[in-house]
Design a protein around this motif. Structure first.
Motif, PDB file in Angstrom:
ATOM      1  N   GLY A  40       3.122  52.515  24.875  1.00  0.00           N
ATOM      2  CA  GLY A  40       1.959  50.972  25.133  1.00  0.00           C
ATOM      3  C   GLY A  40       0.965  50.607  25.569  1.00  0.00           C
ATOM      4  N   ILE A  41       0.664  49.163  24.911  1.00  0.00           N
ATOM      5  CA  ILE A  41      -1.041  49.130  25.185  1.00  0.00           C
ATOM      6  C   ILE A  41      -1.360  49.906  26.376  1.00  0.00           C
ATOM      7  CG2 ILE A  41      -2.934  47.082  24.812  1.00  0.00           C
ATOM      8  CD1 ILE A  41      -1.482  46.291  22.285  1.00  0.00           C
ATOM      9  N   GLN A  42      -2.600  50.377  26.026  1.00  0.00           N
ATOM     10  CA  GLN A  42      -3.166  50.659  28.168  1.00  0.00           C
ATOM     11  C   GLN A  42      -4.430  49.286  28.086  1.00  0.00           C
ATOM     12  OE1 GLN A  42      -1.977  52.295  30.230  1.00  0.00           O
ATOM     13  NE2 GLN A  42      -0.137  52.715  28.611  1.00  0.00           N
ATOM     14  N   VAL A  43      -4.984  48.396  29.724  1.00  0.00           N
ATOM     15  CA  VAL A  43      -5.855  47.273  28.954  1.00  0.00           C
ATOM     16  C   VAL A  43      -6.688  48.181  30.646  1.00  0.00           C
ATOM     17  CG1 VAL A  43      -6.192  45.058  29.504  1.00  0.00           C
ATOM     18  CG2 VAL A  43      -4.558  45.627  28.069  1.00  0.00           C
ATOM     19  N   GLU A  44      -7.973  48.305  30.208  1.00  0.00           N
ATOM     20  CA  GLU A  44      -8.833  48.691  31.109  1.00  0.00           C
ATOM     21  C   GLU A  44     -10.100  47.902  31.644  1.00  0.00           C
ATOM     22  OE1 GLU A  44     -10.167  52.694  30.341  1.00  0.00           O
ATOM     23  OE2 GLU A  44     -11.834  52.164  31.681  1.00  0.00           O
ATOM     24  N   GLN A  45     -10.335  47.286  32.933  1.00  0.00           N
ATOM     25  CA  GLN A  45     -11.142  46.085  33.282  1.00  0.00           C
ATOM     26  C   GLN A  45     -12.009  46.868  33.671  1.00  0.00           C
ATOM     27  OE1 GLN A  45      -8.553  42.691  33.211  1.00  0.00           O
ATOM     28  NE2 GLN A  45     -10.907  41.911  34.025  1.00  0.00           N
ATOM     29  N   SER A  46     -13.273  46.570  33.130  1.00  0.00           N
ATOM     30  CA  SER A  46     -14.480  46.822  33.812  1.00  0.00           C
ATOM     31  C   SER A  46     -15.915  46.108  34.628  1.00  0.00           C
ATOM     32  CB  SER A  46     -14.957  48.077  33.883  1.00  0.00           C
ATOM     33  OG  SER A  46     -15.679  48.026  32.389  1.00  0.00           O
ATOM     34  N   PRO A  47     -16.049  45.984  35.731  1.00  0.00           N
ATOM     35  CA  PRO A  47     -16.288  46.924  36.935  1.00  0.00           C
ATOM     36  C   PRO A  47     -15.029  46.401  36.993  1.00  0.00           C
ATOM     37  CG  PRO A  47     -17.725  45.643  37.362  1.00  0.00           C
ATOM     38  CD  PRO A  47     -17.121  45.099  35.739  1.00  0.00           C
ATOM     39  N   PRO A  48     -14.617  46.681  38.091  1.00  0.00           N
ATOM     40  CA  PRO A  48     -13.406  47.035  39.098  1.00  0.00           C
ATOM     41  C   PRO A  48     -13.853  45.630  40.244  1.00  0.00           C
ATOM     42  CG  PRO A  48     -13.704  49.098  39.535  1.00  0.00           C
ATOM     43  CD  PRO A  48     -14.872  48.799  38.318  1.00  0.00           C
ATOM     44  N   ASP A  49     -15.066  45.589  41.155  1.00  0.00           N
ATOM     45  CA  ASP A  49     -15.083  44.724  41.670  1.00  0.00           C
ATOM     46  C   ASP A  49     -16.758  44.802  41.783  1.00  0.00           C
ATOM     47  OD1 ASP A  49     -13.470  47.347  43.464  1.00  0.00           O
ATOM     48  OD2 ASP A  49     -13.325  44.614  43.695  1.00  0.00           O
ATOM     49  N   LEU A  50     -17.287  43.191  42.201  1.00  0.00           N
ATOM     50  CA  LEU A  50     -18.153  42.733  41.559  1.00  0.00           C
ATOM     51  C   LEU A  50     -19.287  41.899  42.297  1.00  0.00           C
ATOM     52  CD1 LEU A  50     -21.122  43.272  39.381  1.00  0.00           C
ATOM     53  CD2 LEU A  50     -19.221  41.362  37.948  1.00  0.00           C
ATOM     54  N   ILE A  51     -20.134  42.071  42.906  1.00  0.00           N
ATOM     55  CA  ILE A  51     -20.960  41.372  44.407  1.00  0.00           C
ATOM     56  C   ILE A  51     -22.221  40.955  43.000  1.00  0.00           C
ATOM     57  CG2 ILE A  51     -21.734  40.610  46.652  1.00  0.00           C
ATOM     58  CD1 ILE A  51     -19.713  43.247  47.531  1.00  0.00           C
ATOM     59  N   LEU A  52     -22.186  39.621  43.454  1.00  0.00           N
ATOM     60  CA  LEU A  52     -23.579  39.302  42.845  1.00  0.00           C
ATOM     61  C   LEU A  52     -23.949  37.727  44.026  1.00  0.00           C
ATOM     62  CD1 LEU A  52     -22.196  37.660  38.687  1.00  0.00           C
ATOM     63  CD2 LEU A  52     -23.840  39.238  39.497  1.00  0.00           C
ATOM     64  N   GLN A  53     -24.828  37.579  43.846  1.00  0.00           N
ATOM     65  CA  GLN A  53     -26.106  36.287  44.355  1.00  0.00           C
ATOM     66  C   GLN A  53     -25.711  34.830  43.404  1.00  0.00           C
ATOM     67  OE1 GLN A  53     -26.910  38.027  47.328  1.00  0.00           O
ATOM     68  NE2 GLN A  53     -27.351  35.776  47.952  1.00  0.00           N
ATOM     69  N   GLU A  54     -25.311  34.337  44.179  1.00  0.00           N
ATOM     70  CA  GLU A  54     -25.529  32.901  43.613  1.00  0.00           C
ATOM     71  C   GLU A  54     -26.461  32.815  42.202  1.00  0.00           C
ATOM     72  OE1 GLU A  54     -25.339  29.749  45.799  1.00  0.00           O
ATOM     73  OE2 GLU A  54     -23.583  28.820  44.595  1.00  0.00           O
ATOM     74  N   GLY A  55     -26.566  31.701  40.516  1.00  0.00           N
ATOM     75  CA  GLY A  55     -27.893  32.411  39.926  1.00  0.00           C
ATOM     76  C   GLY A  55     -27.791  33.336  39.146  1.00  0.00           C
ATOM     77  N   ALA A  56     -27.081  34.471  39.862  1.00  0.00           N
ATOM     78  CA  ALA A  56     -27.594  35.758  38.704  1.00  0.00           C
ATOM     79  C   ALA A  56     -26.366  35.631  37.786  1.00  0.00           C
ATOM     80  CB  ALA A  56     -26.694  37.155  39.656  1.00  0.00           C
ATOM     81  N   ASN A  57     -26.325  36.510  36.340  1.00  0.00           N
ATOM     82  CA  ASN A  57     -25.232  36.475  35.509  1.00  0.00           C
ATOM     83  C   ASN A  57     -24.670  38.057  35.688  1.00  0.00           C
ATOM     84  OD1 ASN A  57     -26.627  34.483  34.458  1.00  0.00           O
ATOM     85  ND2 ASN A  57     -28.204  35.949  33.700  1.00  0.00           N
ATOM     86  N   SER A  58     -23.743  38.072  34.315  1.00  0.00           N
ATOM     87  CA  SER A  58     -22.681  39.660  35.000  1.00  0.00           C
ATOM     88  C   SER A  58     -22.064  39.288  33.556  1.00  0.00           C
ATOM     89  CB  SER A  58     -22.293  39.326  36.100  1.00  0.00           C
ATOM     90  OG  SER A  58     -20.221  38.176  35.676  1.00  0.00           O
TER      91      SER A  58
END
Lengths: 108, 118
Positions: A1-19
């Motif tokens: 079946g279809i595999q779905v891969e997401q990245s990054p697994p974890d993300l820490i941002l400062q308020e106001g940043a873009n991602s």
């Protein structure tokens, strides 16, 4: 079946940043949805985006179906954006296949 | 208010007991779904129903049963045969399962039920 891969697994941002969050598929999908799961477990629909680009406020998404990936952009992040972001693609049997999610923490 | 409701929010049961989770929608959607989520994981499909009196097994149907006697209701029973029933259970619905109409198969989710088997 279809595999779905997401990245990054974890993300820490400062308020106001873009991602940018990415979702790759092992095969073609019939549709694609992005969700935000809040701390109480509720899944909030962000985008239904089989192809093309959509924008909703500070969020936008792009799906390139021919290359089997989708991107979710978060601009000017806020602490309320914290949570887990899931993408899910619909396979040929019309079942949604979920990735494992990207866990986002936005610090004040 | 249109939406999907699940009850109860939290459920505790002893090992070996069957338990039924409720899912109701007033969106007039034909298709309904049950998913299971384990900690740190994505959602996995248990059962789905395209229409009243019809349902299909998903990827992890063993140890579960469903019924679809009314359009607005899709209860899930977790039986004693389910080896690891402790999980977060989410119900969803869409206008249709498959359709040539854009977004008719967009799925919307209820708030979930956290089941703990002691």
């Amino acid at each position: 079946g279809i595999q779905v891969e997401q990245s990054p697994p974890d993300l820490i941002l400062q308020e106001g940043a873009n991602s940018t969050l990415r979702c790759n598929f092992s095969d073609s999908v019939n549709n694609l949805q992005w969700f935000h799961q809040n701390p109480w477990g509720q899944l909030i629909n962000l985008f239904y985006i089989p192809s093309g680009t959509k924008q909703n406020g500070r969020l936008s998404a792009t799906t390139v179906a021919t290359e089997r990936y989708s991107l979710l952009y978060i601009s000017s992040s806020q602490t309320t954006d914290s949570g887990v972001y899931f993408c899910a693609g619909m396979d040929s049997s019309y079942k949604l296949i979920f990735g494992s999610g990207t866990r986002l923490l936005v610090r004040p | 208010d249109g939406g999907i409701t699940q009850s109860p929010k939290y459920l505790f049961r002893k090992e070996g007991q069957n338990v039924t989770l409720s899912c109701e929608q007033n969106l007039n959607h034909d298709a309904m779904y049950w998913y299971r989520q384990d900690p740190g994981q994505g959602l996995r499909l248990i059962y789905y129903s395209q229409i009243v009196n019809d349902f299909q097994k998903g990827d992890i149907a063993e140890g579960y049963s469903v019924s679809r006697e009314k359009k607005e209701s899709f209860p899930l029973t977790v039986t004693s045969a389910q080896k690891n029933p402790t999980a977060f259970y989410l119900c969803a619905s869409s206008i249709a399962l498959s359709s040539g109409r854009d977004s008719y198969n967009e799925q919307f989710f209820g708030p979930g039920t956290r089941l703990t088997v002691l």
